[in-house]
Design a protein around this motif. Structure first.
Motif, mmCIF file in Angstrom:
data_model
loop_
_atom_site.group_PDB
_atom_site.id
_atom_site.type_symbol
_atom_site.label_atom_id
_atom_site.label_comp_id
_atom_site.label_asym_id
_atom_site.label_seq_id
_atom_site.Cartn_x
_atom_site.Cartn_y
_atom_site.Cartn_z
ATOM 1 N N TRP A 1 34.628 -25.048 27.817
ATOM 2 C CA TRP A 1 35.670 -26.046 27.850
ATOM 3 C C TRP A 1 36.701 -25.895 27.046
ATOM 4 N N SER A 2 38.036 -25.375 27.217
ATOM 5 C CA SER A 2 39.091 -25.291 26.385
ATOM 6 C C SER A 2 40.304 -25.297 27.272
ATOM 7 N N GLU A 3 41.234 -25.771 26.614
ATOM 8 C CA GLU A 3 42.774 -25.967 27.143
ATOM 9 C C GLU A 3 43.192 -24.522 27.753
ATOM 10 N N SER A 4 42.601 -23.646 26.880
ATOM 11 C CA SER A 4 43.408 -22.340 26.908
ATOM 12 C C SER A 4 42.647 -21.320 27.960
ATOM 13 N N ASN A 5 41.499 -22.020 28.592
ATOM 14 C CA ASN A 5 40.874 -21.303 29.544
ATOM 15 C C ASN A 5 41.014 -21.867 30.948
ATOM 16 N N ILE A 6 42.205 -22.772 31.045
ATOM 17 C CA ILE A 6 42.245 -23.405 32.541
ATOM 18 C C ILE A 6 43.988 -23.718 32.651
ATOM 19 N N ASP A 7 44.275 -23.290 33.891
ATOM 20 C CA ASP A 7 45.447 -23.471 34.509
ATOM 21 C C ASP A 7 45.384 -24.710 35.473
#
Length: 388
Positions: A365-371
């Motif tokens: 879970w990381s902001e950089s992994n999700i659009d």
């Protein structure tokens, strides 16, 4: 711990601001008939003043109609060539409002008077621009805007939008620098077929897995689809869904197991599912406690790689084919996947925010992994605060 003095007053003001923004969004959504009427009048005006032979609204073709913004938003003004600029401005305003709401959530714990004042100014600017865009629609309908005046007003609005983008970007930059990349949640406020998030990486081939997440929802009937994983040739490779009046279910390669979860009470719940291909054995945990188990769920079927992992929607085709009735409504956070079966103690440590909780090794879970798409939003979130 309860705040006192100016800090408490500031937090109260920010909460009132957020409530005001939410009420404004509800008001916009409730004005569907008015927006439709404006759109119809604008289209008639355009067809009378700038019609071209062989041109009509049907050429839009309507493919991908599920990706349009919600009805009742300024994005509904996108009909006809002359309205494209209005549509673009309307969509830009909606984007700015969403970004501003994210900053409001972050500022709940922020005691900076300067940040609060900046947000008030930005909100005022956005509301003023909304009035200007709608005013242009009315003026165009009445034939009052000439080409020169229209260009001048358009230039003025676009210049202001550019300034707003920069100021909000500066605030967001400071927000991201001060927030750990995993301290966030995704919010899906409406049951739509265009609001979702996508994990940037696929799953590998797996012979066992554990998937865990925090969920909060009071949707009825059914909370919808927290996540779905589709691969070429199989849209239901792995799906978690609660649809209609049915219990929540886990699907693996189109095989189904009913789950004992009860989560649509408007409270945060931690849920985990484990599965192994050997005999198709599965276990379901809610808030750290084993609630149910079974076997013969897609036995000896390895989870296939090279797929698409979507949060908030059920996929009927690879990466798409969303159905609004199956959409997740609520909040989701800390979605993690392991390529092994976690033991009960590890699941309990995750649910209680223990320092001994295992780190995920497949999806982290990381902001950089999700659009995110379609109006789903990111908010600051700390899981441990929900249980303490």
């Amino acid at each position: 711990m309860q705040g006192t003095g100016p800090t408490e007053d500031l937090r109260g003001t920010i909460l009132q601001l957020r409530e005001s923004v939410l009420q404004q969004k509800e008001t916009l959504l409730s004005q569907q008939d008015t927006i439709r009427e404006l759109t119809s009048k604008l289209s008639r005006c355009e067809s009378q003043s700038s019609a071209e032979p062989g041109t009509n609204d049907a050429k839009a073709g309507l493919p991908g109609a599920r990706k349009i913004p919600p009805k009742g938003s300024l994005g509904d003004l996108s009909r006809g060539p002359a309205a494209e600029t209005l549509s673009s401005l309307g969509q830009t305003l909606q984007t700015l409002k969403t970004r501003l709401e994210n900053l409001e959530q972050y500022s709940r714990g922020n005691t900076s008077t300067q940040t609060s004042t900046m947000k008030d100014l930005l909100q005022s600017k956005i509301e003023d621009l909304e009035r200007q865009v709608l005013s242009r629609v009315n003026s165009l309908e009445e034939g009052k805007l000439g080409g020169k005046n229209d260009s001048e007003q358009r230039g003025k609005i676009e210049s202001t939008l550019t300034s707003l983008h920069q100021r909000i970007s500066d605030l967001e930059k400071g927000q991201k620098e001060n927030r750990p990349t995993d301290k966030f949640q995704l919010t899906f406020p409406l049951r739509t077929n265009y609001m979702y998030a996508k994990v940037k990486k696929s799953l590998p081939e797996m012979y066992a897995f554990t998937v865990c997440m925090w969920l909060k929802s009071n949707a009825s009937p059914g909370v919808g689809t927290p996540f779905s994983y589709a691969v070429p040739g199989q849209a239901n490779e792995v799906v978690l869904i609660e649809w209609g009046n049915n219990p929540m279910e886990i699907l693996i390669n189109d095989k189904v197991a009913k789950l004992p979860f009860v989560i649509n009470d408007g409270k945060w719940h931690h849920i985990c599912l484990t599965w192994t291909t050997r005999d198709g054995v599965w276990e379901a945990y809610q808030d750290g406690t084993l609630k149910g188990s079974g076997e013969n769920l897609a036995p000896y079927h390895p989870i296939k790689p090279h797929g698409v992992l979507v949060l908030g929607q059920e996929q009927d085709t690879l990466g798409g084919g969303f159905d609004a009735t199956q959409a997740f409504v609520g909040e989701l956070s800390h979605f993690n996947i392991w390529d092994r079966k976690l033991v009960p103690a590890e699941v309990y440590n995750l649910a209680t925010c223990s320092t001994k909780a295992p780190a995920s090794n497949v999806i982290t879970w990381s902001e950089s992994n999700i659009d995110i798409y379609g109006g789903a939003t990111k908010w600051t979130f700390e899981a441990c605060r929900q249980i303490n």
